[in-house]
Structure formats: C-alpha cells, structure tokens
Design a protein around this motif. Sequence first.
Motif, short mmCIF file in Angstrom:
data_model
loop_
_atom_site.label_atom_id
_atom_site.label_comp_id
_atom_site.label_asym_id
_atom_site.label_seq_id
_atom_site.Cartn_x
_atom_site.Cartn_y
_atom_site.Cartn_z
N CYS A 95 0.85 -1.18 0.00
CA CYS A 95 0.00 0.00 0.00
C CYS A 95 0.89 1.24 0.00
O CYS A 95 1.93 1.27 0.68
CB CYS A 95 -0.90 -0.01 1.23
SG CYS A 95 -2.02 1.39 1.34
N ASN A 96 0.49 2.23 -0.75
CA ASN A 96 1.24 3.49 -0.84
C ASN A 96 0.32 4.67 -0.59
O ASN A 96 -0.83 4.67 -1.01
CB ASN A 96 1.87 3.61 -2.23
CG ASN A 96 2.46 4.99 -2.49
OD1 ASN A 96 1.78 5.87 -3.03
ND2 ASN A 96 3.69 5.18 -2.09
N ALA A 97 0.85 5.64 0.13
CA ALA A 97 0.14 6.90 0.31
C ALA A 97 1.06 8.03 -0.11
O ALA A 97 2.26 8.01 0.20
CB ALA A 97 -0.28 7.07 1.77
N LYS A 98 0.51 8.97 -0.83
CA LYS A 98 1.28 10.13 -1.27
C LYS A 98 0.68 11.36 -0.61
O LYS A 98 -0.51 11.66 -0.82
CB LYS A 98 1.27 10.23 -2.78
CG LYS A 98 2.32 11.18 -3.34
CD LYS A 98 2.33 11.15 -4.85
CE LYS A 98 2.75 9.82 -5.40
NZ LYS A 98 4.19 9.54 -5.13
N SER A 99 1.50 12.07 0.15
CA SER A 99 0.98 13.25 0.85
C SER A 99 0.79 14.41 -0.12
O SER A 99 1.19 14.34 -1.29
CB SER A 99 1.96 13.65 1.95
OG SER A 99 3.12 14.23 1.39
N LEU A 100 0.17 15.47 0.38
CA LEU A 100 -0.03 16.66 -0.45
C LEU A 100 1.31 17.29 -0.85
O LEU A 100 1.38 17.99 -1.85
CB LEU A 100 -0.89 17.68 0.30
CG LEU A 100 -2.34 17.24 0.54
CD1 LEU A 100 -3.09 18.28 1.35
CD2 LEU A 100 -3.06 16.98 -0.77
N ARG A 101 2.34 17.00 -0.08
CA ARG A 101 3.69 17.46 -0.43
C ARG A 101 4.43 16.41 -1.25
O ARG A 101 5.63 16.51 -1.46
CB ARG A 101 4.49 17.79 0.83
CG ARG A 101 3.93 18.98 1.60
CD ARG A 101 4.78 19.34 2.78
NE ARG A 101 4.29 20.51 3.49
CZ ARG A 101 4.88 21.06 4.54
NH1 ARG A 101 5.99 20.55 5.01
NH2 ARG A 101 4.36 22.12 5.12
N LEU A 102 3.70 15.38 -1.67
CA LEU A 102 4.20 14.32 -2.54
C LEU A 102 5.25 13.44 -1.88
O LEU A 102 6.06 12.81 -2.56
CB LEU A 102 4.73 14.90 -3.86
CG LEU A 102 3.72 15.70 -4.68
CD1 LEU A 102 4.33 16.16 -5.98
CD2 LEU A 102 2.44 14.92 -4.91
N SER A 103 5.23 13.37 -0.54
CA SER A 103 6.06 12.40 0.15
C SER A 103 5.39 11.04 0.05
O SER A 103 4.16 10.95 0.09
CB SER A 103 6.22 12.78 1.62
OG SER A 103 6.93 13.99 1.74
N ASP A 104 6.18 10.00 -0.06
CA ASP A 104 5.65 8.64 -0.18
C ASP A 104 5.76 7.90 1.13
O ASP A 104 6.77 7.95 1.82
CB ASP A 104 6.43 7.86 -1.25
CG ASP A 104 5.95 8.17 -2.64
OD1 ASP A 104 6.78 8.56 -3.48
OD2 ASP A 104 4.74 8.02 -2.89
N TYR A 105 4.69 7.17 1.43
CA TYR A 105 4.67 6.30 2.60
C TYR A 105 4.26 4.91 2.14
O TYR A 105 3.42 4.78 1.23
CB TYR A 105 3.69 6.83 3.66
CG TYR A 105 4.04 8.21 4.15
CD1 TYR A 105 3.55 9.35 3.52
CD2 TYR A 105 4.91 8.37 5.23
CE1 TYR A 105 3.90 10.61 3.96
CE2 TYR A 105 5.26 9.64 5.69
CZ TYR A 105 4.75 10.75 5.03
OH TYR A 105 5.10 11.99 5.48
N TRP A 106 4.83 3.89 2.79
CA TRP A 106 4.59 2.52 2.38
C TRP A 106 4.16 1.65 3.55
O TRP A 106 4.61 1.83 4.68
CB TRP A 106 5.86 1.93 1.78
CG TRP A 106 6.30 2.62 0.52
CD1 TRP A 106 7.18 3.65 0.42
CD2 TRP A 106 5.86 2.32 -0.81
NE1 TRP A 106 7.31 4.02 -0.90
CE2 TRP A 106 6.52 3.22 -1.68
CE3 TRP A 106 4.97 1.39 -1.35
CZ2 TRP A 106 6.31 3.22 -3.06
CZ3 TRP A 106 4.77 1.38 -2.72
CH2 TRP A 106 5.44 2.28 -3.56
N GLY A 107 3.31 0.70 3.25
CA GLY A 107 2.98 -0.32 4.22
C GLY A 107 4.05 -1.40 4.22
O GLY A 107 5.02 -1.34 3.47
N GLN A 108 3.83 -2.38 5.07
CA GLN A 108 4.84 -3.42 5.24
C GLN A 108 4.76 -4.50 4.16
O GLN A 108 5.69 -5.29 4.00
CB GLN A 108 4.68 -4.08 6.63
CG GLN A 108 3.57 -5.12 6.74
CD GLN A 108 2.18 -4.52 6.85
OE1 GLN A 108 2.00 -3.30 6.83
NE2 GLN A 108 1.18 -5.39 6.99
N GLY A 109 3.69 -4.50 3.41
CA GLY A 109 3.52 -5.48 2.35
C GLY A 109 2.74 -6.70 2.79
O GLY A 109 2.80 -7.10 3.96
N THR A 110 1.98 -7.26 1.88
CA THR A 110 1.23 -8.48 2.15
C THR A 110 1.40 -9.41 0.95
O THR A 110 1.31 -9.00 -0.20
CB THR A 110 -0.25 -8.17 2.44
OG1 THR A 110 -0.92 -9.37 2.82
CG2 THR A 110 -0.96 -7.55 1.24
#
Length: 116
Positions: A95-110
């Motif tokens: 899973c990926n989330a992109k903030s309004l400042r375009l920073s990327d965050y990731w989940g641990q994976g499944t």
Amino acid sequence: QVQLVESGGGLVQAGGSLRLSCAASVSIFSLNAMGWYRQAPGKQRELVATIIRGGSTNYADSVKGRFTISRDNAKDTVYLQMVSLKPEDTAVYYCNAKSLRLSDYWGQGTQVTVSS
C-alpha cells in the motif's frame, strides 16, 4: 508521518478472488493519493492501481477489468478487490500513500500467492 497497515493477502487458486485492505493512520482526505503496488521475486516494484483525492482511479493494463481499487472514507481505508487471479499476479503487494507534499509512505507489504 503516515502509517499504513495492510491485510488480506494469502494463497488462492487461479481464478479465485482476494480483497486487500490498507488502513491509514490519518484521514485519507489529507492525502493526495493512495495506491497499491506489487513486487514479484526478481522484478521491480510496479504500480497496480491508484485512487486520487478526487476519486479518480488508474490501473495497470495487466489488471484492468480484474482489479478494483476503492476507499471507505469513514474508515480511512483503501481496498483492492482482485478477481480472476492469475499465477502472474503472485507478488508482495504494498500500500502506498502520497501526501499533499508528494512524500511517499509505504505499508509493510502483504503476500499474494496464486497457484495454478
């Protein structure tokens, strides 16, 4: 910081279905976009599907018509419904989330494994 917790992976036979969930630690309305990526052994991570803040969706050609990305705003959760799964869909899904400042965050994976 955004924390993402995925669930729903597993082993399924070809032609089967799975639904992945990704719960965010923040309101998904505070994010620019959320999406699912996958990485198979020996391959680069690739985009599977994304949903932007306004609700528009985008899919990799290989999953169009089989996968559906959706969100539950009240639960701050994004889903990936996968049907007609193929062995080539086997991968770790992130899973990926992109903030309004375009920073990327990731989940641990499944892990999703599709047997033939």
